[in-house]
Design an enzyme around this catalytic site. Sequence first.
Site, PDB file in Angstrom:
ATOM      1  N   GLY A 138     -39.134  52.281  20.452  1.00  0.00           N
ATOM      2  CA  GLY A 138     -37.934  52.862  19.839  1.00  0.00           C
ATOM      3  C   GLY A 138     -38.144  53.777  18.663  1.00  0.00           C
ATOM      4  O   GLY A 138     -37.390  54.728  18.465  1.00  0.00           O
ATOM      5  N   ASP A 156     -37.074  51.336  14.517  1.00  0.00           N
ATOM      6  CA  ASP A 156     -35.896  52.155  14.813  1.00  0.00           C
ATOM      7  C   ASP A 156     -34.626  51.461  14.322  1.00  0.00           C
ATOM      8  O   ASP A 156     -33.770  52.076  13.699  1.00  0.00           O
ATOM      9  CB  ASP A 156     -35.809  52.450  16.320  1.00  0.00           C
ATOM     10  CG  ASP A 156     -35.932  51.188  17.194  1.00  0.00           C
ATOM     11  OD1 ASP A 156     -36.216  50.100  16.666  1.00  0.00           O
ATOM     12  OD2 ASP A 156     -35.746  51.307  18.418  1.00  0.00           O
ATOM     13  N   ASP A 191     -31.721  44.526  14.231  1.00  0.00           N
ATOM     14  CA  ASP A 191     -30.514  43.918  14.788  1.00  0.00           C
ATOM     15  C   ASP A 191     -30.482  42.464  14.297  1.00  0.00           C
ATOM     16  O   ASP A 191     -30.191  42.209  13.134  1.00  0.00           O
ATOM     17  CB  ASP A 191     -30.618  44.059  16.316  1.00  0.00           C
ATOM     18  CG  ASP A 191     -29.425  43.549  17.087  1.00  0.00           C
ATOM     19  OD1 ASP A 191     -28.896  42.498  16.740  1.00  0.00           O
ATOM     20  OD2 ASP A 191     -29.029  44.182  18.076  1.00  0.00           O
TER      21      ASP A 191
END
Length: 185
Positions: free
Chosen positions: A54, A109, A112
């Site tokens: 990512g 990136d 979460d």
Amino acid sequence: MDIKSEDRLVRLGDLQFSPYITSSKIQARVRELGQQIAKDYQHTCPLIICILNGSFIFCSDLVRAIDLDSEIQFLKVSSYEGTSSTGEMKMAFDTLPPLEGREVIIVEDIVDKGHTIHFLHQLFLKKAIASLRLASLLLKPEAYEYDIPIDYIGFEIPNDFVVGYGLDYNQKGRNLPDIYTLYKE
Ligand code: IMP
Ligand code: MG
């Protein structure tokens, strides 16, 4: 939603995404992060660890925005399938250069739930490095389950699934220059 913005929806497999953060906003923010890092690491040569897949685009823009000598290495880590994190970490390309005494910056990136960054943080703290900082283009504060500080954050975003600028949905969408968010009809 008007017709004009409907026109700008992007379909990736079974899902549609709408424009969220433009390429020019991303570029401006990446330049700011690069300047901040250059200031923080003056007189050193940081070892920048790009977490694949990512962060390949973010990291390549970021290193060019850091006006310093730096070294770059790649580590492939994944915990995601479809649009949710599995929590189970898979790692490849795990051959790193000698880390002793290095000033390490891990570049992600997106953070979460934070399983990936927590896993990497644990892994690197076991090495005899001089310092460790974390950079992520995006952070979802509502989803984040750890208290490890992220030192350099591009944008804080709501707990929605996003694609583009390196981020994928089932490997698609990484090439989009802008960031898109899941379109809810
Ligand atoms: P975490 O381990 O739960 O923090 O998830 C982090 C990894 O999951 C990131 O490095 C991404 O590869 C992927 N991921 C998390 N959220 C998204 C998203 O909204 N879009 C695409 N990939 C994501
Ligand atoms: Mg990732």
